[in-house]
Design an enzyme around this catalytic site. Structure first.
Site, short mmCIF file in Angstrom:
data_model
loop_
_atom_site.label_atom_id
_atom_site.label_comp_id
_atom_site.label_asym_id
_atom_site.label_seq_id
_atom_site.Cartn_x
_atom_site.Cartn_y
_atom_site.Cartn_z
N ARG A 119 -37.31 -20.60 32.91
CA ARG A 119 -38.24 -21.41 33.70
C ARG A 119 -38.74 -20.59 34.88
O ARG A 119 -38.04 -19.72 35.38
CB ARG A 119 -37.55 -22.66 34.23
N TYR A 163 -41.60 -20.00 26.44
CA TYR A 163 -40.16 -20.27 26.64
C TYR A 163 -39.90 -21.77 26.79
O TYR A 163 -40.61 -22.47 27.53
CB TYR A 163 -39.64 -19.51 27.88
N LYS A 213 -38.11 -30.94 31.00
CA LYS A 213 -38.14 -30.93 32.47
C LYS A 213 -39.46 -31.48 33.02
O LYS A 213 -39.48 -32.21 34.01
CB LYS A 213 -37.91 -29.51 32.99
N HIS A 255 -31.33 -35.69 36.77
CA HIS A 255 -30.83 -34.50 36.06
C HIS A 255 -29.34 -34.70 35.81
O HIS A 255 -28.50 -34.03 36.43
CB HIS A 255 -31.10 -33.28 36.96
N SER A 297 -28.12 -26.26 37.57
CA SER A 297 -28.05 -25.44 36.36
C SER A 297 -26.88 -24.48 36.49
O SER A 297 -26.55 -24.02 37.57
CB SER A 297 -29.35 -24.66 36.19
N CYS A 326 -23.58 -24.95 35.93
CA CYS A 326 -22.31 -25.45 36.45
C CYS A 326 -21.49 -26.10 35.34
O CYS A 326 -20.50 -26.78 35.60
CB CYS A 326 -22.53 -26.44 37.57
N ASP A 363 -28.17 -33.62 29.72
CA ASP A 363 -29.07 -33.03 30.73
C ASP A 363 -29.84 -34.04 31.56
O ASP A 363 -30.01 -33.83 32.75
CB ASP A 363 -30.05 -32.07 30.03
N ARG A 396 -30.63 -19.52 24.13
CA ARG A 396 -30.44 -20.96 23.94
C ARG A 396 -30.22 -21.35 22.49
O ARG A 396 -30.60 -20.63 21.58
CB ARG A 396 -31.72 -21.70 24.41
C1 OXD Z 1 -31.68 -26.31 33.44
C2 OXD Z 1 -31.70 -26.56 31.99
O1 OXD Z 1 -32.09 -25.22 33.87
O2 OXD Z 1 -31.23 -27.63 31.59
O3 OXD Z 1 -31.24 -27.18 34.18
O4 OXD Z 1 -32.20 -25.72 31.22
MN MN Z 2 -30.86 -29.01 33.15
#
Ligand code: OXD
Ligand code: MN
Length: 590
Positions: free
Chosen positions: A71, A202, A211, A231, A253, A255, A282, A375
């Site tokens: 991102r 991406y 998102k 989130h 992100s 964690c 998510d 991913r």
């Molecule tokens: C993030 C994701 O970056 O879920 O939070 O990809």
């Molecule tokens: Mn996320």
């Protein structure tokens, strides 16, 4: 040919097509036959590679451009009409100016290409929570990913057409263009319910349901309509009596959110009959239910998880979710058996392999084979611990909300806010620290309120106010907690074992939410006493737990100073209540 006679939809598709000028327009009906044909086309174009049909049936590998792997927050915009509505934490440009700039980039961008029209729904289209969108894209990779991550096709457009307002849909436009970094834009226009994304291929930038829609646009819609897009993962804990209690948890992100969402309880719990069920990993959409509780749905249908570090110990359920019908992006291609690999999968990197860039790769040279942000896109219903309520139209009732971050010393293992308003404060001060590994600078704090910093589609001051407002409106609000799995000792090693053992903390949380566990008051909120956390079968001493649950008032005073600085950003949009909570914290620490 259009799948609908919905005038609003068709007029918009025509308008976008006349700007981007594709050779062909193909409507995605969602049928397996059509998706299969598209896979064939994508294979022939070399966009995806089919993996071993026995070991990884229905799985594909895709490589993005090397300049397009994550991102791009600095190129992400919230173009509300007034700058003040985007707030200090978002990039903003006047929408008229942004549309003009982008129209030039989109002009003819799909010449020689096909425009795919993807009707999609966030959560099951028949749910009262459902929101509809259409994504236009010139990427088959996007179509195939959207087919996993959302509900798509004729079923969705039928529901939109039958809805109260068939003109009410999110308009998502994506064009790969030249994957030009300099002209990459991920732009949300909240008041127009529109998302324009260009020059990226991406996932997070182009799977517009995720998102861009389910968080940025949806958070704005939630503010206007009286609900919340967060989130957050959603999970259910089943106790030996067969009762299932649900919580939702927000982490920045990286964690371990996906790991927590699919947690496998330690043996001592499993043997007694405890189970953890994953509803989402998510994003959570939260609404007040007719019973006065907060109810959550996962708007997504799949997992877009980070591959590196995912293994049979850290997250067996995620690994088992991506054994079939999965798209892997930017991982290692094992040429010997036509499978995939990434760092942290196991200790046997393939000898005959290509790295994420498609180059011959030798792990002995010390380079990484998979991109750190590589991913897997996997259907959620393949997860062994997927909740039976995953597609329940009304969602699941939430008893606890949990915030968390990566803090070496400040935050204790877990604490509970005194009430909803204090909980909003706890969420607003969420933060993660950089670790020693990267730059040598330990403890650089990045504030990430509610883990929404990159995802809030409006002014974060208004967002905080919306949280307070929701608290006033929920007759039976969930209890709010904070966790920190990442406390370290003098040597920088993690003290808490984490992973499945986090169950012990979740148990305390969920029992607290039902008034079934003890706690002690502290300057920052309610803390479990060390003996309140179940240590059965756990190799952690009472003293260590005491240490994990300690609150260093000097560190917290420093923390309070950091919070003042952070809050200053929001000027007079910062709700008074947050200043009051901060003052109360300082008083408690004095
Ligand atoms: C993030 C994701 O970056 O879920 O939070 O990809
Ligand atoms: Mn996320």
């Amino acid at each position: 040919m259009s799948l609908t006679d919905n005038k609003a939809v068709n007029a918009w598709v025509d308008e976008m097509a006349s700007m981007t000028k594709p050779d062909k327009i193909v409507w995605i009906d969602g049928s397996e036959e059509q998706l299969d044909a598209l896979r064939g086309e994508s294979l022939a174009a070399g966009e995806i590679i089919a993996l071993d049909p026995d070991k990884l049936p229905g799985c594909f590998l895709h490589r993005t451009a090397v300049n397009d792997v994550a991102r791009v927050e600095h190129r992400t915009f919230i173009c509300s009409r007034r700058e003040g509505d985007a707030g200090p934490t978002n990039n903003w440009t006047d929408p008229a100016e942004m549309y003009a700039r982008l129209r030039k980039l989109y002009d003819g961008a799909m010449k020689g290409r096909t425009m795919y029209v993807i009707p999609f729904s966030m959560t099951v289209p028949e749910s009262p929570f459902a929101k509809f969108g259409i994504e236009l894209t010139d990427s088959i990779y996007v179509v195939l990913n959207m087919a996993i991550m959302t509900r798509i096709g004729a079923r969705v457009i039928k529901c939109l057409d039958a809805s109260l307002n068939p003109a009410d849909f999110t308009k998502g436009l994506h064009a790969k263009a030249d994957i030009d970094e300099e002209n990459r834009y991920i732009v949300q226009f909240p008041e127009d319910n529109a998302i324009w994304s260009i020059n990226s291929g991406y996932g997070g930038n182009v799977l517009l349901g995720k998102k861009c829609f389910a968080l940025r646009i949806a958070s704005y819609l939630g503010w206007k309509e009286g609900w919340m897009a967060e989130h957050m993962l959603i999970l259910g804990i089943e106790n030996p009596k067969g009762e299932i209690r649900y919580l939702a948890a927000a982490f920045p992100s990286a964690c371990g959110k996906t790991n927590l969402a699919m947690l496998i309880p330690p043996d001592v719990y499993r043997n007694k009959g405890y189970k953890v069920w994953c509803v989402g990993d998510d994003i959570a959409w939260l609404r007040i239910g007719p019973d006065g509780r907060l109810w959550a749905v996962n708007p997504e249908a799949g997992f877009f998880g980070v591959a590196p570090g995912t293994n049979m110990k850290s997250n067996p359920n995620a690994l088992l979710s991506c054994r079939a019908n999965t798209i892997f992006t930017n991982v290692v291609h094992n040429l010997d058996d036509n499978t995939v690999w990434w760092e942290g999968l196991d200790k046997n990197p393939p000898k005959n392999a290509l790295n994420w860039k498609g180059e011959k790769w030798d792990c002995a040279d010390g380079s990484k084979g998979a991109h750190p942000n590589s991913r897997f896109t996997a259907p959620a219903n393949q997860c062994p611990c997927i909740s039976s309520e995953f597609e329940a139209p009304q969602g699941v009732p939430i008893s606890a909300l949990v915030f968390g971050g990566r803090r070496a010393r400040t935050a204790p293992l877990v604490y509970q806010s005194r009430d909803w308003d204090h909980g909003v404060f706890v969420g607003s001060i969420m933060a993660s620290e950089t670790t020693a590994a990267a730059s040598g600078a330990v403890g650089v704090v990045r504030r990430d309120p509610m883990a929404m910093l990159p995802f809030c589609g409006y002014h974060m001051g208004d967002y905080f106010a919306h949280w307070f407002e929701m608290g006033r409106r929920i007759p039976n609000p969930p209890k709010i907690f904070n966790v920190n799995w990442f406390r370290t000792d003098e040597n920088g090693s993690f003290i808490w074992p984490g992973y499945g053992e986090n169950m012990r903390v979740l148990e305390w949380i969920i029992n607290r939410a039902f008034g079934e566990a003890d706690a002690a008051e502290s300057p920052i909120g309610y803390l479990p006493r060390p003996e309140d956390i179940n240590r059965e079968g756990l190799d952690v001493s009472l003293d260590t737990l005491k240490n994990l649950l300690s609150v260093d008032t000097e560190l917290w005073r420093e923390e309070a100073r950091g919070i003042h600085e952070f809050y200053a950003k929001f000027g007079d949009k910062l709700p008074h209540k947050l200043r009051e909570e901060l003052a109360r914290l300082e008083k408690n620490l004095a």
